[in-house]
Design an enzyme around this catalytic site. Structure first.
Site, mmCIF file in Angstrom:
data_model
loop_
_atom_site.group_PDB
_atom_site.id
_atom_site.type_symbol
_atom_site.label_atom_id
_atom_site.label_comp_id
_atom_site.label_asym_id
_atom_site.label_seq_id
_atom_site.Cartn_x
_atom_site.Cartn_y
_atom_site.Cartn_z
ATOM 1 N N MET A 181 0.091 -0.178 -5.779
ATOM 2 C CA MET A 181 1.195 -0.307 -6.729
ATOM 3 C C MET A 181 2.094 -1.491 -6.414
ATOM 4 S SD MET A 181 2.428 3.580 -7.515
ATOM 5 C CE MET A 181 3.533 2.968 -8.797
ATOM 6 N N GLU A 182 1.900 -2.108 -5.268
ATOM 7 C CA GLU A 182 2.758 -3.222 -4.885
ATOM 8 C C GLU A 182 2.004 -4.554 -4.961
ATOM 9 O OE1 GLU A 182 5.516 -2.503 -1.604
ATOM 10 O OE2 GLU A 182 4.838 -0.416 -1.593
ATOM 11 N N MET A 183 1.217 -4.873 -3.945
ATOM 12 C CA MET A 183 0.498 -6.146 -3.950
ATOM 13 C C MET A 183 -1.005 -5.953 -4.120
ATOM 14 S SD MET A 183 2.835 -7.907 -0.958
ATOM 15 C CE MET A 183 2.660 -9.635 -1.334
ATOM 16 N N ILE B 35 2.311 -5.406 -8.862
ATOM 17 C CA ILE B 35 1.309 -6.046 -9.710
ATOM 18 C C ILE B 35 1.087 -5.216 -10.975
ATOM 19 C CG2 ILE B 35 0.154 -7.193 -7.786
ATOM 20 C CD1 ILE B 35 -1.972 -4.944 -7.924
#
Length: 342
Positions: A151-153, A109
């Protein structure tokens, strides 16, 4: 002749006979295999195939809960599992092109850049641990991590459940499989049911191991012999041709400095012996999952072969050796899992 020397000679002869038996069995591996069925915790029934060889054929998915898996498939593709609705599991795992994203590291994201290469999700249920550092023992514990990782979803279960509850299709699907409806446990169960069904099919290497000698070209057969005799199977063996142990990068010799940018399991354990140690990746579908290594720093499969031969085995391979082994690795690619077509 003393009894001591007689015993020594007898031991040597016995060792030679055992070696000959092992070689004979290896030569006969192509038509000696067994099968049985094993029920896994994911409620999937696999037909297990066994051969007398370091590499084992993949199991065949015989039965699985289609309703749970199809719900998991929809969740896998849904960006509602991310905080800003821009990232889905499929963003980093392209199921129709190797099961990874084709980038050195993935993008989360807000266009945040990750630190490690996204591994393939296909056949991942067969890995003994999940993630490069092995911090999750199974898919059940792995599934929430990218959803919660900022840092991902970058989201949480409360937000995800609220958004899914606003989608009639998801509400109907969850209610159809569970009286509890949309819960964190059911989201995890659905995703795992789908991912556990992602077993690739009909790879040439498996057909070869199961008796079809023409499944591999002559060059690939030379590559197989070298893959075994040079010791590649020390780390890349079993059903997933890897994914079942840890190993240090640069075990016997130097590797490119870009592969030493990450301390591996040491960051998790703080044990000095774990520096540069990672889970050995599966080589299933490896020809489709470039770039390679934990940081995606190597684009070429032939370069990856040379680096591993030098660093892990202490071998400088000839161009012919590399070409033969690369040809073999092409045979590790299989057809798409059946659950993708259903």
């Amino acid at each position: 002749m003393s009894s001591k020397y007689i015993a020594l000679i007898s031991t040597i002869l016995l060792a030679i006979m055992m070696l000959l038996v092992i070689q004979f069995k290896s030569a006969q591996q192509y038509n000696q295999w067994q099968q049985d069925e094993e029920v896994h915790s994911t409620e999937i029934i696999y037909q297990e195939l066994s051969v007398d060889a370091p590499i084992q054929p993949l199991p065949v998915v015989k039965e699985y809960d289609v309703a749970w898996a199809q719900l998991g498939k929809a969740l896998f593709k849904s960006p509602l599992l991310s905080s800003d609705n821009t990232v889905s599991c499929a963003s980093c795992h392209d199921l129709y092109n190797g099961g990874d994203d084709g980038f050195p590291v993935s993008v989360g994201i807000k266009q945040q850049i990750g630190t490690r290469n996204s591994p393939t999700v296909i056949n991942s249920v067969l890995n003994f641990r999940q993630f490069w550092d092995g911090r999750s023992p199974n898919l059940e514990s792995q599934t929430p991590e990218p959803i919660h990782n900022p840092m991902e979803m970058g989201t949480n279960w409360e937000e995800v459940i609220k958004k899914l509850s606003g989608q009639p299709g998801f509400v109907k699907s969850f209610n159809a499989v569970s009286s509890d409806g949309i819960t964190a446990d059911n989201i995890i169960k659905a995703l795992v049911a789908f991912e556990a069904s992602l077993i690739s099919q009909h790879s040439p290497i498996d057909d070869f191991l199961l008796g079809n000698r023409s499944a591999l070209t002559p060059q690939q057969q030379r590559g197989y012999d070298k893959f075994v005799s040079y010791g590649c199977v020390t780390c890349h063996q079993g059903r997933n041709i890897g994914g079942n142990l840890y190993q240090k990068v640069g075990r016997l010799d130097k590797v490119p400095t870009q592969l030493l940018d990450d301390l591996g399991r040491y960051e998790l354990t703080q044990n000095p012996q774990d520096k540069y140690v990672f889970k050995v990746p599966s080589l299933r579908n490896v020809a489709l999952t470039a770039p390679y290594f934990h940081n995606g720093s190597v684009d070429s499969l032939s370069d990856a072969i040379r680096i591993m031969a030098r660093g892990q085995l202490g071998l400088d391979l000839s161009d012919e050796d590399v070409a033969d082994i690369e040809a073999l690795l092409q045979s590790f690619s299989g057809e798409l899992p059946r659950s993708l077509a259903e």
